[in-house]
Design a protein around this motif. Structure first.
Motif, PDB file in Angstrom:
ATOM      1  N   MET A   1       0.842  -1.204   0.000  1.00 45.44           N
ATOM      2  CA  MET A   1       0.000   0.000   0.000  1.00 45.44           C
ATOM      3  C   MET A   1       0.874   1.250   0.000  1.00 45.44           C
ATOM      4  N   GLU A   2       0.641   2.147  -0.971  1.00 45.80           N
ATOM      5  CA  GLU A   2       1.407   3.379  -1.016  1.00 45.80           C
ATOM      6  C   GLU A   2       1.083   4.258   0.184  1.00 45.80           C
ATOM      7  N   LYS A   3       2.100   4.926   0.694  1.00 45.89           N
ATOM      8  CA  LYS A   3       1.929   5.836   1.816  1.00 45.89           C
ATOM      9  C   LYS A   3       1.595   7.219   1.257  1.00 45.89           C
ATOM     10  N   ARG A   4       0.310   7.568   1.306  1.00 49.92           N
ATOM     11  CA  ARG A   4      -0.157   8.793   0.661  1.00 49.92           C
ATOM     12  C   ARG A   4      -1.117   9.563   1.553  1.00 49.92           C
ATOM     13  N   LEU A   5      -1.169  10.860   1.317  1.00 49.79           N
ATOM     14  CA  LEU A   5      -2.240  11.698   1.826  1.00 49.79           C
ATOM     15  C   LEU A   5      -3.388  11.577   0.836  1.00 49.79           C
ATOM     16  N   ILE A   6      -4.568  11.151   1.302  1.00 48.34           N
ATOM     17  CA  ILE A   6      -5.643  10.874   0.346  1.00 48.34           C
ATOM     18  C   ILE A   6      -6.743  11.936   0.348  1.00 48.34           C
ATOM     19  N   ALA A   7      -6.814  12.786   1.364  1.00 48.76           N
ATOM     20  CA  ALA A   7      -7.833  13.845   1.354  1.00 48.76           C
ATOM     21  C   ALA A   7      -7.528  14.870   2.435  1.00 48.76           C
ATOM     22  N   VAL A   8      -7.967  16.098   2.203  1.00 47.93           N
ATOM     23  CA  VAL A   8      -7.923  17.147   3.208  1.00 47.93           C
ATOM     24  C   VAL A   8      -9.281  17.843   3.225  1.00 47.93           C
ATOM     25  N   GLU A   9      -9.785  18.114   4.423  1.00 47.25           N
ATOM     26  CA  GLU A   9     -11.014  18.871   4.604  1.00 47.25           C
ATOM     27  C   GLU A   9     -10.696  20.074   5.486  1.00 47.25           C
ATOM     28  N   VAL A  10     -11.163  21.239   5.076  1.00 53.47           N
ATOM     29  CA  VAL A  10     -10.810  22.473   5.778  1.00 53.47           C
ATOM     30  C   VAL A  10     -12.063  23.302   6.013  1.00 53.47           C
ATOM     31  N   GLU A  11     -12.166  23.864   7.211  1.00 49.60           N
ATOM     32  CA  GLU A  11     -13.251  24.787   7.540  1.00 49.60           C
ATOM     33  C   GLU A  11     -12.668  26.074   8.102  1.00 49.60           C
ATOM     34  N   ASN A  12     -13.090  27.196   7.531  1.00 52.99           N
ATOM     35  CA  ASN A  12     -12.857  28.523   8.092  1.00 52.99           C
ATOM     36  C   ASN A  12     -11.386  28.930   8.153  1.00 52.99           C
ATOM     37  N   PHE A  13     -10.581  28.439   7.236  1.00 54.06           N
ATOM     38  CA  PHE A  13      -9.174  28.841   7.175  1.00 54.06           C
ATOM     39  C   PHE A  13      -9.026  29.833   6.020  1.00 54.06           C
ATOM     40  N   ARG A  14      -8.866  31.119   6.385  1.00 49.23           N
ATOM     41  CA  ARG A  14      -8.787  32.191   5.408  1.00 49.23           C
ATOM     42  C   ARG A  14      -9.983  32.126   4.455  1.00 49.23           C
ATOM     43  N   SER A  15      -9.778  31.967   3.153  1.00 45.66           N
ATOM     44  CA  SER A  15     -10.932  31.948   2.242  1.00 45.66           C
ATOM     45  C   SER A  15     -11.589  30.572   2.151  1.00 45.66           C
ATOM     46  N   LEU A  16     -11.038  29.592   2.842  1.00 49.08           N
ATOM     47  CA  LEU A  16     -11.539  28.218   2.740  1.00 49.08           C
ATOM     48  C   LEU A  16     -12.646  28.008   3.763  1.00 49.08           C
ATOM     49  N   ARG A  17     -13.853  28.449   3.388  1.00 56.28           N
ATOM     50  CA  ARG A  17     -15.004  28.345   4.307  1.00 56.28           C
ATOM     51  C   ARG A  17     -15.321  26.883   4.616  1.00 56.28           C
ATOM     52  N   LYS A  18     -15.388  26.068   3.580  1.00 56.19           N
ATOM     53  CA  LYS A  18     -15.578  24.632   3.766  1.00 56.19           C
ATOM     54  C   LYS A  18     -15.229  23.943   2.457  1.00 56.19           C
ATOM     55  N   ILE A  19     -14.128  23.206   2.452  1.00 61.74           N
ATOM     56  CA  ILE A  19     -13.727  22.475   1.257  1.00 61.74           C
ATOM     57  C   ILE A  19     -13.386  21.043   1.631  1.00 61.74           C
ATOM     58  N   SER A  20     -13.574  20.153   0.675  1.00 62.72           N
ATOM     59  CA  SER A  20     -13.171  18.749   0.817  1.00 62.72           C
ATOM     60  C   SER A  20     -12.449  18.378  -0.470  1.00 62.72           C
ATOM     61  N   LEU A  21     -11.163  18.087  -0.353  1.00 65.77           N
ATOM     62  CA  LEU A  21     -10.318  17.943  -1.536  1.00 65.77           C
ATOM     63  C   LEU A  21      -9.635  16.581  -1.546  1.00 65.77           C
ATOM     64  N   PRO A  22     -10.040  15.682  -2.455  1.00 63.35           N
ATOM     65  CA  PRO A  22      -9.291  14.429  -2.632  1.00 63.35           C
ATOM     66  C   PRO A  22      -7.917  14.753  -3.219  1.00 63.35           C
TER      67      PRO A  22
END
Length: 398
Positions: A1-22
């Motif tokens: 299994m590859e060692k990877r970052l598979i997703a990030v979710e961010v709320e209220n960080f600067r302009s990132l009100r709510k994002i979910s990014l694969p």
């Protein structure tokens, strides 16, 4: 299994009100100025700073909690939150990923609170969840049926990051896994060649592994170390530079202050009576060498972010650059920001992340799913992505 970052979710960080990014091996952000591309990169710089310096210094470096939280809307939010999913620890998988959450909230009056949780897979279906709230840390066992049992409670400083202080846990309580994730986060790099610094001599490399500075200020020392440690990688890097810079016949080094003190890069160029020191090279040449150094780094971080990767480069360099990014993404993930349709032309739909900005000041990232991008490409009878983006068919106007 590859060692990877598979997703990030961010709320209220600067302009990132709510994002979910694969996240995939190569991820390229496109969109207009102000769409939030830089803020996505800044999330990862912030996390690295939290591990390297702790939570409060990382916030203070950015002007404090009030400057980090979402800037739009009528009322400022009470918290910021970042959640990561990855396959970094031994027993993790895409179906049972490592999960790390950091939530920072404003307290009434002055100050802020911190909550963290870290969940990871153990052997035989068991897992661990470590939760941190205030000065209390709980280590909880999780069985296959999701039943939980508190196994340990320890104290921690109220404003310290758990990942920066909890590796002292015993291995059977999650110390190994916490250490693994902390090391991955601390390694995150936001890279931007600072040409005036890269031009100058750098100290002679003293460590067995010279680590490339985030701004390439030690470019000469790093490349000298690469030549001595990995002749094959060095040869390929020089060949790439010669392919993009037709006048270049080779790269060498000089030692203006004597051997083992300082080193400078010199370029052997066609038609010149003497080598050209990097200090006299063009802006684009220096940026190209800095990016090639990054791409041939034998010990890359878990994630490499690059702002405006195409800046100062001739369009003929972009095809080679994308090819090398894909090769290097087998060893480190990339999150790239660009304004270049010519670079986007060379990407696959799953590598492109379109960014837009809503009327309330928040970022919409991704603005289109991979499936929708593929549909638009099919409907256009295979037009390249950069052309579709430039025409407005993909949104995220230039």
């Amino acid at each position: 299994m590859e060692k990877r970052l598979i997703a990030v979710e961010v709320e209220n960080f600067r302009s990132l009100r709510k994002i979910s990014l694969p996240l995939r091996p190569l991820n390229v952000l496109v969109g207009p100025n102000g769409a939030g591309k830089t803020n996505v990169l800044e999330v990862f710089r912030f996390l690295a700073d939290v591990i390297r310096t702790d939570l409060e210094p990382a916030l203070n470096l950015r002007g404090g909690f009030g400057e980090v939280r979402f800037w739009g809307g009528e009322k400022p939010p009470s918290h910021i939150q970042i959640r990561l999913k990855a396959t970094w620890t031994t027993h993790s998988s895409r179906n049972a990923p490592d999960e790390y959450l950091l939530r920072v909230g404003r307290l009434r009056g002055r100050g802020f609170s911190r909550q963290e949780s870290f969940q990871f897979k153990r052997y035989r279906g068991r897992g661990r969840r470590i939760t941190i709230s205030g000065q209390k840390v709980s280590v909880v066992g999780i069985d296959k049926d999701q039943t939980e049992s508190t196994e340990q409670e320890i104290g921690i400083s109220a404003l310290s990051s758990g990942l920066s202080t909890l590796p002292r846990l015993s291995d059977d309580r999650g110390g190994t896994e916490v250490t693994t994730v902390a090391q991955r986060l601390a390694s995150f790099r936001v890279f931007d060649v600072r040409v005036d610094a890269a031009r100058r001599p750098s100290r002679f490399p003293r460590a067995e592994r010279e680590v490339l500075d985030d701004d390439a200020a030690n470019l000469a020392g790093f490349l000298l170390n690469l030549r001595s440690r990995d002749e094959g990688a060095w040869r390929r890097l020089v060949d790439d530079a010669m392919a993009v810079l037709p006048q270049l016949e080779g790269i060498d080094f000089d030692y203006p202050s004597g051997a083992a003190r300082e080193v400078v890069i010199v370029l052997n160029e066609r038609g010149m009576r003497r080598p050209t020191q990097l200090a006299d090279a063009s802006y684009g040449t220096i940026r190209l060498l800095g990016l090639l150094a990054l791409l041939y780094d034998p010990n890359p971080p878990a994630l490499t972010c690059v702002e405006e990767i195409d800046h100062g480069l001739h369009p003929q360099a972009l095809e080679l650059l994308v090819e090398r990014l894909r090769e290097a993404s087998e060893r480190t993930q990339f999150l790239i920001a660009t304004h270049s349709p010519a670079l986007a032309d060379r990407l696959a739909p799953e590598e492109l992340i379109v960014c837009e900005r809503r009327d309330d000041g928040s970022s919409m990232i991704p603005a289109l799913s991979v499936e929708r991008i593929e549909q638009i490409v099919d409907a256009s009878e295979g037009l390249p992505l950069g052309e579709l983006w430039f025409s407005g068919a993909l949104g995220g106007d230039l």
